[in-house]
Design an enzyme around this catalytic site. Structure first.
Site, PDB file in Angstrom:
ATOM      1  NE  ARG A  71      -2.050   1.900   3.380  1.00 16.69           N
ATOM      2  CZ  ARG A  71      -2.042   1.831   4.710  1.00 16.69           C
ATOM      3  NH1 ARG A  71      -2.736   0.901   5.334  1.00 16.69           N
ATOM      4  NH2 ARG A  71      -1.307   2.668   5.438  1.00 16.69           N
ATOM      5  CG  HIS A  79      -6.749   2.755   6.083  1.00 20.30           C
ATOM      6  ND1 HIS A  79      -7.082   1.523   5.566  1.00 20.30           N
ATOM      7  CD2 HIS A  79      -7.878   3.231   6.674  1.00 20.30           C
ATOM      8  CE1 HIS A  79      -8.350   1.273   5.846  1.00 20.30           C
ATOM      9  NE2 HIS A  79      -8.859   2.292   6.511  1.00 20.30           N
ATOM     10  CE1 TYR A 132       0.591   2.776   8.661  1.00 22.61           C
ATOM     11  CE2 TYR A 132      -0.621   4.394   9.969  1.00 22.61           C
ATOM     12  CZ  TYR A 132      -0.491   3.650   8.818  1.00 22.61           C
ATOM     13  OH  TYR A 132      -1.414   3.751   7.816  1.00 22.61           O
TER      14      TYR A 132
END
Lengths: 362, 326
Positions: A256, A260, A269
């Site tokens: 990815r 998100h 993160y």
């Protein structure tokens, strides 16, 4: 001691990160039209995602989930399906949806907070986007049962993410798919991240594909950034299912490259080094390099494609922005086949205009 | 026409509709060769085969998820969950999908399914087998919730539920599965899904109940008649939507109302009825609305369930207090 069972999981790809073939290529590799269709879908998807994020940043749609870096999965799945097949998507398969009858204007309506985005009658039996994780997997089994029950030569393709494979729903769905030998293909977009939770702490299972083994059905892993591999192996699984060969689980390895959703900040993160390393593996450039090396693509074709895609997207954006606002009473009108009497008073309140105002996407 | 029990009436309706509707399938645990743990599906497998009578793997959420998918394709699945206490894994499917598939596709995809489950206490069953949590489903927009109280209504309401184009939760009061027999004609006639049934006309007080509690409520009404109190008894039958018109009309005549339910009290169906009576029928009330309900406790295991379930005496006491108020 006897060995009760042993298993192995195959992992496949045709094109390396630099677009160089690895081993024998399938006939698809020489099918110029198919490659162009795959590539066009991937470029369109990437440009659509970019435009949708801009619309979100300017308050013209709500939260949006991009598929940046995972375009080969949507393209390969969408291209492998026949029109009469049924897609049961989650929310990150933009390219696959664009290969179906979902129009960009529909998807923008949906992310713009309007149920009409999933209403286009041309979508036929294709399911709406599913936001809860993996709840659609058992439904996919039900849909596949129905087409099998009616002896229709159709296949159901259900897409989910790596996080979705941790849910009981997924285990229950593949178990039923195996038990009932359903015409159903699960494609896992293993993009390594479930919001902030990396694949490494999602499961101790070495592959996600091997979860299929416990359900008694085949599972395989493919390089999800290789559009040829996705198209080839998903099509193979779909045709196996169509011919009565039962379900398959395909784990497509990807990454990815985006947050998100637009509501997420992935810099919290994960490191920039990791992100940059994965940009070197991304699918769009990979297929382009392969086609360029095979003299099936040129920079002038590329320029023309980008121009055409942008024009299509702008047309669709205009359609979206010009669409009539939803009728406030429409929240009642598709709730039941016939609105129960007790709801008619509530509907009248909305109709009278005193209930409130439409919210925008600010 | 023979006299049959409520569970036999459920079976009769399933049999009737399987014969009439080739799109109907039934699925669940132990519903095939075993005929269901309460025998509601007995004989279906022999008659309609494994293609339409589906013994599933043991996963309640999956049973209902699969039913949603089947219904989306236009089949008419009737899914059985063995006990209400095991229905909770299905709530994700019922709330997030079954109830809203029509709405979120603006009618493109619909969900004509039935979720059947026995519910309620009073049969000395193990833990988790005796709850009455119908209000959870009644809260969810897009669902219908139906509870029969007798063999005739079980037959007619189940036919209506299967034929309804939207998802219906059909809860069967297992305490009265075999308590009474009625003559049920297998005529394929469905009952309406938005209408109460007046079981006993009366002029002094309105008693509203549903499911197994109608047994005690009707007993109370008989005793009250001996005392000169003429109670009207209404079987709510459809928990969602609620036919308030019939209840308001009745209370408009009697001026008094007691609502009887087995479920816990707070945020329950009786609370909804009382609220709507207060909103729309306050001026016709001679006395406060009273509720006779289960307690806001965990449904006790069976040594104490007799203390939990509303008794005829508790109903009589509530009625007398209501009558004495003014």
């Amino acid at each position: 001691m006897n060995q009760a069972i042993t298993f192995n999981i195959e992992s496949h790809r045709f094109l390396g990160p630099d677009g160089q073939p690895e081993g024998n290529l399938p006939p698809l590799a020489e099918d110029r039209d198919a490659l162009h269709a795959l590539y066009r879908n991937m470029v369109l998807t990437r440009l659509y995602d970019e435009r949708a994020i801009a619309l979100q940043r300017t308050g013209q749609i709500g939260t949006f989930a991009s598929s940046l870096g995972q375009e080969a999965i949507g393209a390969g799945v969408g291209h492998a399906m026949r029109p009469e097949d049924i897609i049961i998507p989650s929310f990150r398969e933009n390219g696959a949806l664009l290969f179906r009858h979902f129009r960009i204007r529909d998807l923008l309506l949906y992310w713009g907070g309007d149920e009409r985005g999933m209403a286009n009658p041309e979508l036929g039996d294709d399911f709406p986007i599913c936001v809860p994780i993996s709840t659609h997997t058992t439904q996919a089994a039900g849909v596949a049962f129905a087409v099998k029950y009616r002896k229709q030569p159709r296949v159901v393709v259900c897409l989910l993410g790596d996080g979705g494979t941790s849910k009981g729903d997924f285990y229950e769905a593949i178990n039923l798919a195996g038990m009932w030998h359903l015409p159903l293909v699960f494609v896992i977009n293993n993009n390594q991240w479930a919001i902030s939770v990396p694949r490494a702490i999602q499961t101790r299972s070495e592959t996600l594909a091997q979860k299929a083994i416990a359900a008694g059905i085949p599972g395989l892993q493919i390089d999800g950034n290789d559009a040829l591999a996705v198209r080839h192996f998903v099509a193979e699984a779909i045709e196996t299912a169509r011919n009565g060969g039962g379900p398959t689980v395909i784990e497509a390895l990807s990454y990815r490259l985006c947050h998100h959703t637009t509501a997420d900040d992935a810099t919290r993160y994960r490191s920039d080094e990791e992100l940059q390393a994965h940009w070197k593996l991304e699918p769009v450039a990979r297929l382009k390099r392969f086609m360029m090396n095979a003299d099936m693509w040129s920079e002038s074709q590329e320029d023309e494609l980008i121009r055409a895609c942008k024009e299509e997207i702008e047309q669709e954006v205009r359609h979206y922005l010009d669409s009539e606002p939803p009728k406030p009473t429409s929240m009642f009108d598709s709730l039941y086949a016939e609105l129960p009497g007790e709801l008619r008073d509530q509907r009248r309140l909305v109709e009278s205009g005193v209930a409130g105002k439409e919210s925008n996407n600010d | 026409m023979t006299d049959i029990t409520l569970v036999e009436a459920v079976n009769l309706a399933l049999m009737h509709e399987m014969a009439r509707d080739p799109d109907m399938v039934v699925l669940g645990q132990d519903i095939g060769i075993n005929g269901g743990v309460f025998r509601a599906t007995v004989g279906l497998l022999e008659k309609y085969g494994e293609e339409r009578v589906l013994d599933t793997p043991l996963a309640e959420n999956m049973i209902v998820g699969a039913a949603v998918g089947m219904a989306a394709q236009g089949l008419h699945p009737v899914a059985e969950i063995q006990f209400m206490g095991f229905i909770y894994p299905t709530i994700d499917q019922m709330v997030s999908h079954a109830s809203r598939l029509r709405n979120r596709t603006r009618g493109r995809i619909t969900c004509p399914m039935v979720l059947r489950a026995p519910y309620g206490g009073g049969i000395h069953a193990p833990e988790h087998h005796s709850e009455s949590t119908e209000a959870m489903f009644a809260h969810i927009p897009g669902l219908r919730v139906v509870i029969p109280s007798s063999p005739t209504r079980a037959y007619g309401l189940l036919l209506a539920a299967i034929r309804n184009p939207d998802p219906v939760v059909f809860l069967e009061p297992k305490r009265v599965y075999r308590l009474m027999k009625q003559a049920v004609e297998d005529n394929g006639e469905a009952l309406p899904l938005d209408t109460c049934f007046v079981l006993r006309p009366g002029s002094d007080i309105t008693l509203v109940s549903w499911g197994a509690m109608l047994h005690e409520t009707l007993q109370a009404a008989e005793q009250l008649a001996d005392e000169g109190i003429d109670a009207e008894v209404i079987d709510l039958a459809t928990i969602k939507p609620i036919d308030m018109q019939t209840i308001l009309e009745s209370v408009g005549r009697t001026g008094r109302c007691v609502i009887v339910q087995e479920a816990a009290r707070t945020c329950s169906v009786s609370a909804e009825i009382a609220a709507r009576l207060a909103e729309e029928g306050l001026m016709s009330l001679f006395a406060p609305i009273r509720r006779v309900t289960g307690f806001d406790t965990v449904m006790p295991m069976f040594r104490l369930e007799g203390h939990y379930m509303p008794s005829t005496e508790r109903i009589l006491s509530a009625v007398r207090q209501t009558m004495e108020f003014a």
